[in-house]
Design a protein around this motif. Structure first.
Motif, PDB file in Angstrom:
ATOM      1  N   ILE A 168       0.832  -1.203   0.000  1.00  0.00           N
ATOM      2  CA  ILE A 168       0.000   0.000   0.000  1.00  0.00           C
ATOM      3  C   ILE A 168       0.867   1.254   0.000  1.00  0.00           C
ATOM      4  CG2 ILE A 168      -1.588   1.353   1.450  1.00  0.00           C
ATOM      5  CD1 ILE A 168      -2.912  -1.330   2.223  1.00  0.00           C
ATOM      6  N   ALA A 169       1.943   1.236   0.802  1.00  0.00           N
ATOM      7  CA  ALA A 169       2.852   2.385   0.865  1.00  0.00           C
ATOM      8  C   ALA A 169       3.471   2.668  -0.503  1.00  0.00           C
ATOM      9  CB  ALA A 169       3.937   2.138   1.902  1.00  0.00           C
ATOM     10  N   ASP A 170       3.868   1.611  -1.197  1.00  0.00           N
ATOM     11  CA  ASP A 170       4.461   1.778  -2.535  1.00  0.00           C
ATOM     12  C   ASP A 170       3.467   2.410  -3.500  1.00  0.00           C
ATOM     13  OD1 ASP A 170       6.852   0.692  -1.730  1.00  0.00           O
ATOM     14  OD2 ASP A 170       6.362  -1.343  -2.394  1.00  0.00           O
ATOM     15  N   VAL A 171       2.235   1.919  -3.493  1.00  0.00           N
ATOM     16  CA  VAL A 171       1.212   2.424  -4.400  1.00  0.00           C
ATOM     17  C   VAL A 171       0.884   3.890  -4.108  1.00  0.00           C
ATOM     18  CG1 VAL A 171      -1.194   2.169  -5.140  1.00  0.00           C
ATOM     19  CG2 VAL A 171       0.228   0.136  -4.781  1.00  0.00           C
ATOM     20  N   CYS A 172       0.912   4.257  -2.832  1.00  0.00           N
ATOM     21  CA  CYS A 172       0.565   5.626  -2.414  1.00  0.00           C
ATOM     22  C   CYS A 172       1.787   6.550  -2.359  1.00  0.00           C
ATOM     23  CB  CYS A 172      -0.135   5.601  -1.053  1.00  0.00           C
ATOM     24  SG  CYS A 172      -1.717   4.751  -1.058  1.00  0.00           S
ATOM     25  N   ASN A 173       2.944   6.065  -2.815  1.00  0.00           N
ATOM     26  CA  ASN A 173       4.184   6.861  -2.837  1.00  0.00           C
ATOM     27  C   ASN A 173       4.587   7.351  -1.438  1.00  0.00           C
ATOM     28  OD1 ASN A 173       4.519   6.737  -5.711  1.00  0.00           O
ATOM     29  ND2 ASN A 173       2.876   8.255  -5.905  1.00  0.00           N
ATOM     30  N   ILE A 174       4.415   6.479  -0.467  1.00  0.00           N
ATOM     31  CA  ILE A 174       4.830   6.788   0.904  1.00  0.00           C
ATOM     32  C   ILE A 174       6.163   6.089   1.147  1.00  0.00           C
ATOM     33  CG2 ILE A 174       4.286   6.462   3.360  1.00  0.00           C
ATOM     34  CD1 ILE A 174       1.319   6.591   2.560  1.00  0.00           C
ATOM     35  N   THR A 175       7.180   6.870   1.476  1.00  0.00           N
ATOM     36  CA  THR A 175       8.534   6.309   1.624  1.00  0.00           C
ATOM     37  C   THR A 175       8.796   5.736   3.016  1.00  0.00           C
ATOM     38  OG1 THR A 175       9.373   8.514   2.205  1.00  0.00           O
ATOM     39  CG2 THR A 175       9.481   7.859  -0.122  1.00  0.00           C
ATOM     40  N   LYS A 176       7.960   6.053   3.980  1.00  0.00           N
ATOM     41  CA  LYS A 176       8.149   5.515   5.323  1.00  0.00           C
ATOM     42  C   LYS A 176       7.880   4.009   5.332  1.00  0.00           C
ATOM     43  CE  LYS A 176       6.659   9.841   7.434  1.00  0.00           C
ATOM     44  NZ  LYS A 176       5.520  10.576   7.993  1.00  0.00           N
ATOM     45  N   GLU A 177       8.565   3.304   6.223  1.00  0.00           N
ATOM     46  CA  GLU A 177       8.306   1.866   6.371  1.00  0.00           C
ATOM     47  C   GLU A 177       6.987   1.698   7.101  1.00  0.00           C
ATOM     48  OE1 GLU A 177      10.289  -2.224   8.180  1.00  0.00           O
ATOM     49  OE2 GLU A 177      11.382  -0.325   8.280  1.00  0.00           O
ATOM     50  N   LEU A 178       5.948   1.376   6.359  1.00  0.00           N
ATOM     51  CA  LEU A 178       4.592   1.343   6.909  1.00  0.00           C
ATOM     52  C   LEU A 178       4.334   0.019   7.625  1.00  0.00           C
ATOM     53  CD1 LEU A 178       2.203   3.280   6.928  1.00  0.00           C
ATOM     54  CD2 LEU A 178       1.287   2.097   4.937  1.00  0.00           C
TER      55      LEU A 178
END
Length: 415
Positions: free
Chosen positions: A334-344
């Protein structure tokens, strides 16, 4: 009345003795009654001073021998003091037995640690969480590996556990197991609990953790910003599983519940609060402290979405929660798809509730602490330190206050 004793080291010649070294014995006398024990050493009669009970001479070998006798004498005094403390009868025989350890059960650390874990297992979930037991199990596993690494053994007697032992265990955790500071500190604290049990039972007299100082380091906890949270909320996923994971994660973002607490939720945990609105009423799995959370619109929508979901109905669950491992794996996607760089990870949701959702929107820290189920507000205050935006907002309010004062002062002076 405390009985005193007398002792002497002496040579005891065997029957039919002709020549050669003679064994040395320790004789203990209490009220005229004697008990003897060999020290497993022999010396030539001509080198022995009978009156002093010591070896004659000034060589290094003689000094070591006499130092050994001094150590045995000190051990005898310790045995006498132990009998006094325990209010046990003092006779030549009881003093001898205590000195040599006869009849004493030599306790070792591993069975005691195992017993603690077995008893903890029996008290799950009434008294302890499964996660707490797992941390003690890991600590025991590390301790077993440490014993093999350091002492080439599978167990040790409690009397061998001293300051050096606990310091070496801490070093092993950090160096061989590659644990970070806070993880190493926690393992030492779990081990320390077992040592406290031994001390409470009188199996260890001196606490080996005295003067052993390790501290937890403050770690900044990751949380989602408003923009990141919005990105996850508005994103539509083609995968049903990703949508479910996103919904459960968002539910935690807007309620502050940890994974273990969301997992156990049933419809019965939702009830009407003091304000007539829907609230969550649940005891935290980790600490068993009550957590009461008014449900925000986002959380209510997610509950409604899954109210007729077959899997939830069949299992009497509020939400379709996967295993923590699977949740975290999908959250990375989900983080990758939403361009979130934090380790979710799932626990970031709880941090997001504490910071972005509540404190950042001026919810008093006392209310946040109560909703999170923290035992002390000190735990919650750590989240407040992370919010630069809140600091900026508060300082702007103060800046405006001073500006207004200056403007008022200027008007009064006519400048």
């Amino acid at each position: 009345m405390v009985k005193t004793f007398h002792h002497i080291f002496y040579q005891k010649k065997p029957k039919n003795y002709q020549n050669g070294p003679v064994p040395i014995y320790l004789r203990i006398t209490v009220e005229g009654k004697r008990a003897e024990v060999s020290i497993n050493r022999e010396v030539e009669p001509g080198n022995w001073i009978s009156k002093a009970g010591r070896l004659k001479g000034k060589s290094e070998e003689v000094k070591k021998f006499n130092a050994h006798l001094d150590a045995l004498q000190s051990k005898l005094y310790d045995a006498h003091q132990a009998l006094i403390r325990e209010n046990k009868p003092i006779t030549a025989e009881t003093l001898k037995n205590r000195y040599i350890g006869a009849g004493e059960r030599q306790r070792t650390i591993i069975p005691i640690f195992k017993k603690h874990n077995d008893e903890m297992q029996a008290l799950i979930p009434q008294e302890y969480a499964e996660g707490t037991l797992e941390r003690f199990r890991i600590t025991l596993s590390h301790l077993k590996e440490f014993l093999l690494w350091k002492y080439k053994t599978t167990d040790v007697e409690l009397r061998q556990i001293n300051h050096e032992f606990v310091a070496d265990f801490d070093f092993y955790i950090r160096s061989e197991r590659k644990c970070a500071n806070n993880t190493a500190v926690k393992y030492s604290k779990y081990f320390q609990k077992i040592i406290r049990i031994c001390i409470a039972n009188g199996w260890i007299e001196k606490d080996p953790f005295v003067n052993f100082k390790v501290k937890l380091k403050v770690v900044d906890r990751a949380f989602l910003s408003e923009e990141e949270l919005q990105a996850i909320q508005t994103k539509e996923f083609t995968s049903i599983r990703l949508n479910q994971v996103r919904d459960v994660f968002l539910f935690s973002c807007f309620t502050g519940l940890a994974y273990a607490d969301v997992l156990k939720l049933s419809p019965g945990h939702v009830s009407t609060g003091i304000d007539g609105e829907k609230w969550l009423f649940v005891n935290r799995t980790k600490t068993d402290t009550p957590s009461r959370v008014p449900l925000l619109p986002v959380a209510l929508e997610i509950i409604e979405k899954y109210s007729a979901y077959p899997a939830c109905i069949n299992q009497n669950k509020l939400l379709p929660v996967s295993s923590n491992q699977k949740m975290n794996a999908y959250l990375k996607e989900i983080a990758d798809v939403c361009n979130i760089t934090k380790e979710l990870t799932f626990h970031i949701a709880r941090h997001t509730f504490a910071t972005t959702v509540t404190l950042n929107n001026d919810v008093p820290i006392e209310s946040v602490s109560k909703m999170l189920g923290h035992k002390t507000i000190k735990t919650t205050q750590h989240y407040a330190k992370l919010l630069d935006k809140k600091v900026s907002s508060d300082m702007n309010a103060l800046r405006n206050k001073f500006t207004r004062k200056e403007e008022t002062a200027d008007l009064k002076t006519g400048s």
